[in-house]
Structures are given as structure tokens and as C-alpha cells.
Design a protein around this motif. Structure first.
Motif, PDB file in Angstrom:
ATOM      1  N   LYS A   1      35.701  20.340   3.841  1.00 61.42           N
ATOM      2  CA  LYS A   1      35.688  19.770   2.495  1.00 61.42           C
ATOM      3  C   LYS A   1      34.293  19.244   2.185  1.00 61.42           C
ATOM      4  N   THR A   2      34.008  19.139   0.893  1.00 60.49           N
ATOM      5  CA  THR A   2      32.816  18.424   0.465  1.00 60.49           C
ATOM      6  C   THR A   2      33.134  16.933   0.446  1.00 60.49           C
ATOM      7  N   ASN A   3      32.134  16.098   0.194  1.00 61.45           N
ATOM      8  CA  ASN A   3      32.327  14.653   0.254  1.00 61.45           C
ATOM      9  C   ASN A   3      33.365  14.135  -0.737  1.00 61.45           C
ATOM     10  N   ASP A   4      33.579  14.869  -1.828  1.00 60.42           N
ATOM     11  CA  ASP A   4      34.580  14.429  -2.806  1.00 60.42           C
ATOM     12  C   ASP A   4      35.986  14.916  -2.459  1.00 60.42           C
TER      13      ASP A   4
ATOM     14  N   LYS B   1      25.620  20.955  -4.463  1.00 63.24           N
ATOM     15  CA  LYS B   1      25.893  22.373  -4.744  1.00 63.24           C
ATOM     16  C   LYS B   1      25.798  23.226  -3.479  1.00 63.24           C
ATOM     17  N   ILE B   2      24.799  22.946  -2.647  1.00 61.64           N
ATOM     18  CA  ILE B   2      24.652  23.735  -1.418  1.00 61.64           C
ATOM     19  C   ILE B   2      25.802  23.444  -0.467  1.00 61.64           C
ATOM     20  N   ALA B   3      26.302  22.199  -0.457  1.00 60.57           N
ATOM     21  CA  ALA B   3      27.453  21.865   0.398  1.00 60.57           C
ATOM     22  C   ALA B   3      28.670  22.683   0.008  1.00 60.57           C
ATOM     23  N   GLN B   4      28.847  22.938  -1.284  1.00 67.41           N
ATOM     24  CA  GLN B   4      29.976  23.759  -1.726  1.00 67.41           C
ATOM     25  C   GLN B   4      29.892  25.164  -1.128  1.00 67.41           C
ATOM     26  N   GLU B   5      28.686  25.732  -1.096  1.00 65.40           N
ATOM     27  CA  GLU B   5      28.509  27.065  -0.506  1.00 65.40           C
ATOM     28  C   GLU B   5      28.798  27.031   0.994  1.00 65.40           C
ATOM     29  N   MET B   6      28.310  26.000   1.673  1.00 67.31           N
ATOM     30  CA  MET B   6      28.545  25.895   3.114  1.00 67.31           C
ATOM     31  C   MET B   6      30.033  25.769   3.427  1.00 67.31           C
ATOM     32  N   VAL B   7      30.726  24.938   2.665  1.00 62.08           N
ATOM     33  CA  VAL B   7      32.165  24.749   2.872  1.00 62.08           C
ATOM     34  C   VAL B   7      32.917  26.061   2.654  1.00 62.08           C
ATOM     35  N   ALA B   8      32.544  26.790   1.584  1.00 59.73           N
ATOM     36  CA  ALA B   8      33.226  28.062   1.294  1.00 59.73           C
ATOM     37  C   ALA B   8      33.022  29.062   2.423  1.00 59.73           C
ATOM     38  N   PHE B   9      31.785  29.167   2.935  1.00 58.06           N
ATOM     39  CA  PHE B   9      31.519  30.066   4.061  1.00 58.06           C
ATOM     40  C   PHE B   9      32.317  29.646   5.296  1.00 58.06           C
ATOM     41  N   ALA B  10      32.279  28.340   5.615  1.00 55.47           N
ATOM     42  CA  ALA B  10      32.935  27.856   6.835  1.00 55.47           C
ATOM     43  C   ALA B  10      34.443  28.032   6.767  1.00 55.47           C
ATOM     44  N   ASN B  11      35.038  27.946   5.577  1.00 53.53           N
ATOM     45  CA  ASN B  11      36.482  28.103   5.416  1.00 53.53           C
ATOM     46  C   ASN B  11      36.910  29.565   5.350  1.00 53.53           C
ATOM     47  N   THR B  12      35.957  30.484   5.179  1.00 52.07           N
ATOM     48  CA  THR B  12      36.319  31.902   5.055  1.00 52.07           C
ATOM     49  C   THR B  12      35.815  32.636   6.300  1.00 52.07           C
ATOM     50  N   HIS B  13      34.845  33.508   6.150  1.00 52.97           N
ATOM     51  CA  HIS B  13      34.413  34.308   7.303  1.00 52.97           C
ATOM     52  C   HIS B  13      32.944  34.097   7.639  1.00 52.97           C
TER      53      HIS B  13
ATOM     54  N   ALA C   1      24.391  19.786   5.853  1.00 46.71           N
ATOM     55  CA  ALA C   1      25.426  20.171   6.815  1.00 46.71           C
ATOM     56  C   ALA C   1      25.982  18.953   7.545  1.00 46.71           C
ATOM     57  N   ASN C   2      25.154  17.962   7.779  1.00 52.61           N
ATOM     58  CA  ASN C   2      25.583  16.769   8.522  1.00 52.61           C
ATOM     59  C   ASN C   2      26.267  15.732   7.648  1.00 52.61           C
ATOM     60  N   GLU C   3      25.805  15.600   6.400  1.00 49.67           N
ATOM     61  CA  GLU C   3      26.227  14.469   5.581  1.00 49.67           C
ATOM     62  C   GLU C   3      27.141  14.827   4.423  1.00 49.67           C
ATOM     63  N   GLN C   4      27.120  16.086   3.985  1.00 52.23           N
ATOM     64  CA  GLN C   4      27.876  16.454   2.787  1.00 52.23           C
ATOM     65  C   GLN C   4      29.085  17.339   3.081  1.00 52.23           C
ATOM     66  N   VAL C   5      29.246  17.750   4.343  1.00 52.96           N
ATOM     67  CA  VAL C   5      30.380  18.611   4.731  1.00 52.96           C
ATOM     68  C   VAL C   5      31.243  17.841   5.719  1.00 52.96           C
ATOM     69  N   LYS C   6      32.551  17.822   5.473  1.00 53.69           N
ATOM     70  CA  LYS C   6      33.494  17.101   6.326  1.00 53.69           C
ATOM     71  C   LYS C   6      34.551  18.065   6.877  1.00 53.69           C
ATOM     72  N   PRO C   7      34.690  18.188   8.205  1.00 54.28           N
ATOM     73  CA  PRO C   7      33.791  17.671   9.232  1.00 54.28           C
ATOM     74  C   PRO C   7      32.434  18.376   9.200  1.00 54.28           C
ATOM     75  N   ALA C   8      31.439  17.755   9.776  1.00 46.36           N
ATOM     76  CA  ALA C   8      30.092  18.315   9.778  1.00 46.36           C
ATOM     77  C   ALA C   8      30.076  19.669  10.476  1.00 46.36           C
ATOM     78  N   ILE C   9      29.180  20.538  10.034  1.00 43.97           N
ATOM     79  CA  ILE C   9      29.090  21.880  10.613  1.00 43.97           C
ATOM     80  C   ILE C   9      27.710  22.098  11.214  1.00 43.97           C
ATOM     81  N   TYR C  10      27.613  23.103  12.066  1.00 42.66           N
ATOM     82  CA  TYR C  10      26.343  23.482  12.688  1.00 42.66           C
ATOM     83  C   TYR C  10      25.807  24.710  11.972  1.00 42.66           C
TER      84      TYR C  10
END
Length: 511
Positions: free
Chosen positions: A111-114, A29-41, A75-84
Motif C-alpha cells: 500500500k501507499t502511505n494513504d 506518484k512514484i510510490a504508486q508505481e512501485m506498489v503496483a509493480f510489487a503487487n503484480t509481477h 521505497a523505504n518511506e512511502q511503501v507499506k511494507p517497505a520494498i527493496y
């Protein structure tokens, strides 16, 4: 983040850039939030704050440690590509909270792992499944260029060869046949054709016979309104401008020339007069709209003429993370490099950076807005009632602020185009659109150029001290950004704010 800043974020609710988390839930669930932030602003997650309500609950020491560890692993394992990511602890009274910062990424789409792509939608997030939106994410980091895309079911037969011949004659000084290579091969080397012989989008828009048969929304909707509102039902002229980019540019400029004023400015009566807005300004802004359009956004370019302004609007915000300040400094990033290259070779275009600088250096008032998926250039016109003074009404400046004041009028001595003039601003002076009943100003302490817009703002403040900046902008017909700039100039010299920004009132300083 300071304690005060943290408390303010908790009070203001969740937004596109702020999310509350009572505690760490799952990495998925937290990876989904990280991906959404990283893909937006980008954005922040506040841990220890109740979801939706913003109630501050705090975390134990162990929760702080566990949450920080889980965030790093996510951030390292559930987000592709990994983010800082970055984290920090904030203390409020006896409670402690963890703040997680996620920056807008440069490797979109994340993306998330799925394999799911998420973006922010207001305070929530949503999945991205539309191909055009996915391409837009790639376009944002330069991994995809829409103008280089080939158009299905097209071929060299869809090109107007006379345009191609003109291009070779102008750029190379000789016909295409003299290169000793097949024409199709030459056009492929120029990216007018793709490898399979289809026409590229840039090739179609510059050399196509009927570009709008394939690019249906690549049209300039041009309207000259009566009045200053887009909702108005009356207009002087309206047309859809189509064709290739060079044709649309020429026809767009013709529309502007036909619907704007021409001033004599000392010329004899046999001359057509000088356009009220320098043509170089209009040329640069119109070309920029055509070249820097977001081709993935199915929307028209709009060329709107009002009594007090011109608006040139094109789909697409500033590209590649470019900020408004960077743009105004002449920094440029190319969304459509092929279009820009063809334009530079065949038209008077010189690139976004120099074009914007050239436009704003022409002593014309130009505002820019970048919101709602579109970029808007607003050029303020010469007011018809001020034409005989030979000045732009939005820039009527008192160069010599020696003011004579009585109960009923304000006499302004100014210099316009080298001539000394005296203008009397009285109770019903329609020429300048100013109706001031009484204004007392100490000329020695004025210290500010008094423009017509500022006079209008003073008038409205005198009539209604509770008036808002948005109401002033709507009444005058300028942007709220311009209102803010004028208020800053006049603040503590001609006006002051009594009370808070939200509930206070304006007061004119009378001496």
C-alpha cells in the motif's frame, strides 16, 4: 541491462512491466508505481524517457544522483511494507538514463502511505477496492486460505453425515462416536467446522448435502463437441456436474468414459475395451482441476471434449509464484491445503507435483497453458483414422526412416507395436490426413523423427511458404507452443527460414 536492451524497451512502448518517466516527479506518484509493480509481477521504470512516446531525453549527472536518492527514500518511506529496489545507469550515445527495478513482492498487498492498494492494469495502474481481489493478494502469499473460510448461515445440519461416517471409518477405522468427544468438537478439530460451528468451504465441498446452494459456480461444465472448435453449435453430450468433490470426480470420469473411444487392443470381444487415453492421466488432471481451483474466482471448471483433444480448464493460474518449468519438474505449492488433504485421504489423489509427472509420463501428449486467469491442460487424442495402426496420431513416429520417394508419393517404413508396417502417403491419403503432392528428402540426412503433425506442417509450408505458426496451430488443432517445438526439431534439417521472423518465408529443404 545492455544499451541494446534499453533501446528496445524504449521502442516497444509501455507495458505491464515497463514504465517511462521523463524525470522524478513526487514520492507520492512514484510510490504508486512501485506498489503496483510489487503487487503484480514486478517491472522497471526508465527515467529520462518521455512518458507514453518513449523518446529518449536523458538525465544530467545531478538528476541521476537526485533520482537515485529519491527512489530509495520512496521505497523505504512511502511503501507499506517497505520494498527493496535496484537501480542502474545506462548510457546511450552521450545520454544517460536511470533504470529502477521493482520485484514482485512477497508481502502483498503493498500500500501507499494513504492506505491505497494499486495493481497494474495493462500499461496503466488501478486502485483495488474489491474485497475478493484484496483477499486474492493475501492468498497469493499464503496469508489467506479460501478453503478454510467458514460459510455464513451454515451449520452441522448442512453436512451429509453418511459422508462424514464413511470418512471416519476409512481414515480411523472406527465410528466418530467412539472417540468420546462431541461430534461438533471432532469436526472442528478436522476443520470441517469452524470455531463458531459454521461449515468451512472445504468441509462443504467434501461433506455437504448440497454444496452448490452456497458455492454456485463450483460446477463442472462438461461438453463433448462435434469437431474441434468451441464455437461449434453441434455437440454429442452436455451436462452440468455438481455435488461434492468426490461425486464430481466420479461423474466427470464417467462423462469422459462415455464420450471417448474404447480400443480392443488384443482383448476379446466380451471385454469393454481400453480407453483411448490412459485413465490415470485423466484422473490426475481432473482431480488437480477440482483441488487447485481458485475459489476466489467466480467461474466454472470446464471439461471439453473435441475430436482431436480434451481440455480441462480451471479458474486460477499457478499458485504462489510457481513457474511452468517448476510444475513440470514436480514442484508443488498448495493453494487449498484442506481440499488437498481431504482429497489425499479419500480419493486417489497424491498431489499436484506427482500427478502432473504421472500424467506426462504415460506416453500421452499433454500440453499446459496458464494465461488469462486460468490453467488449462490439453490432452491430445488418438486420431480415429490412425486407430487401426494402433498409434496416437500426434505421435506417429518413423522409427526406421528409410524413405522411398517418387514424384507422387512418399512410402514410409515404420515399426508400430512391434509390427513392421509400410504406409504410403500419397496425393490423397485421407487415412493419415496428409495430402502431399511431392516431397523429396535425403534419407541419409533426415536425422529427425517424422510425425503426422510434422508432415502436416511440411504440407502447409509447401502450399504457402508465408504461413505463420499461429495459422499452423489453428489448422492442425494443436497449441502454438507445440508448433514451435516441432519447428525447432525440423529447422535446418527439413526446413529453413529465409528472411526475418516477421517478414520472411519458410523453405522446405529438397535434395
Amino acid at each position: 541491462m545492455t544499451t541494446e536492451e534499453f533501446i528496445e524497451l524504449c521502442r516497444c512502448g509501455e507495458t505491464t512491466k515497463v514504465q517511462y518517466k521523463e524525470c522524478f516527479t513526487t514520492q507520492t506518484k512514484i510510490a504508486q508505481e512501485m506498489v503496483a509493480f510489487a503487487n503484480t509481477h514486478g517491472g522497471v521504470m526508465l527515467f529520462g524517457v518521455e512518458d507514453k512516446t518513449g523518446k529518449m531525453l536523458g538525465l544530467t549527472y545531478q538528476q541521476l544522483q537526485d533520482t537515485g536518492l529519491e527512489l530509495g527514500n520512496t521505497a523505504n518511506e512511502q511503501v507499506k511494507p517497505a520494498i527493496y529496489i535496484e537501480t542502474e545507469t545506462v548510457k546511450v550515445d552521450d545520454m544517460r538514463f536511470l533504470v529502477c527495478y521493482v520485484k514482485e513482492g512477497k508481502g502483498k498487498p503493498y500500500k501507499t502511505n494513504d492506505g491505497t492498494i494499486w495493481v497494474k492494469q495493462g500499461q496503466d495502474k488501478r486502485r483495488v477496492t474489491d474485497n475478493a481481489e484484496i483477499l486474492s493478494l493475501f492468498q497469493g502469499i499464503g496469508a489467506y486460505k479460501a478453503d478454510k473460510e467458514v460459510i455464513p448461515n451454515t451449520s452441522m445440519a448442512d453436512l451429509e453425515m453418511s459422508y462424514v461416517n464413511d470418512f471416519f471409518d476409512r481414515i480411523y477405522g472406527k465410528p466418530k462416536e467412539s472417540f468420546g468427544k462431541p461430534v461438533e468438537s471432532l469436526l472442528q478439530s478436522l476443520s470441517i467446522l469452524g470455531d463458531e460451528g459454521n461449515v468451512t468451504r472445504a468441509g462443504l465441498l467434501f461433506f455437504g448435502q448440497k454444496p452448490q446452494q452456497h458455492e454456485h459456480t463450483f460446477v463442472i461444465k462438461a461438453v463433448s463437441f462435434i469437431g474441434n472448435e468451441i464455437s461449434g453449435s453441434e455437440y454429442r453430450d452436455s451436462r452440468d456436474i455438481t455435488g461434492t468433490i468426490p461425486q464430481m470426480f466420479r461423474d466427470g470420469m464417467s462423462f469422459l468414459r462415455a464420450n471417448l473411444h474404447h480400443l480392443q487392443k488384443g482383448q476379446n470381444f466380451n471385454r469393454p475395451g481400453i480407453l483411448e487415453i490412459p485413465e490415470v492421466v485423466l484422473e490426475e488432471l481432473l482431480q488437480n482441476a477440482l483441488v487447485h481451483i481458485d475459489l476466489l474466482e467466480p467461474a466454472y471448471i470446464r471439461l471439453l471434449i473435441f475430436d482431436n483433444r480434451i481440455e480441462i480448464i480451471n479458474p486460477g493460474t499457478l499458485y504462489g509464484g510457481l513457474t511452468m518449468d517448476e510444475m513440470l519438474m514436480g514442484i508443488s505449492k498448495q493453494r487449498n491445503p484442506l481440499l488437498a488433504d481431504f482429497c489425499a485421504k479419500t480419493m486417489i489423489y497424491r498431489g499436484l507435483g506427482s500427478g502432473i509427472l504421472r500424467a506426462i509420463n504415460e506416453n500421452v501428449k499433454v500440453d499446459f497453458e496458464c494465461t488469462g486467469g486460468q490453467f488449462k491442460a490439453i490432452v491430445w487424442r488418438i486420431d480415429k483414422d490412425a486407430e487401426e495402426l494402433g498409434v496416437n496420431a500426434s505421435g506417429l513416429v518413423i522409427n526406421d526412416p528409410k524413405l522411398g520417394v517418387n514424384d507422387d508419393s512418399l512410402t514410409v517404413k515404420l515399426v508400430v507395436n512391434g509390427k513392421k508396417l509400410t504406409v504410403k502417403v500419397g496425393n490423397n491419403d485421407e487415412k493419415l490426413g496428409v495430402k502431399l503432392k511431392r516431397l523429396g528428402v535425403n534419407a541419409e540426412k533426415l536425422g529427425v523423427n517424422l510425425t503426422v503433425n510434422r508432415l502436416e506442417m511440411l504440407k502447409m509450408i509447401l502450399q504457402d511458404p508465408t504461413i505463420t505458426r499461429i495459422e499452423m496451430a489453428q489448422a492442425i488443432g494443436i497449441s502454438s507452443t507445440s508448433i514451435d517445438k516441432n519447428l525447432d526439431v525440423m529447422r535446418d534439417k527439413l526446413i529453413r527460414r529465409v528472411g526475418s521472423d516477421k517478414s520472411g518465408i519458410w523453405d522446405v529443404i529438397l535434395e
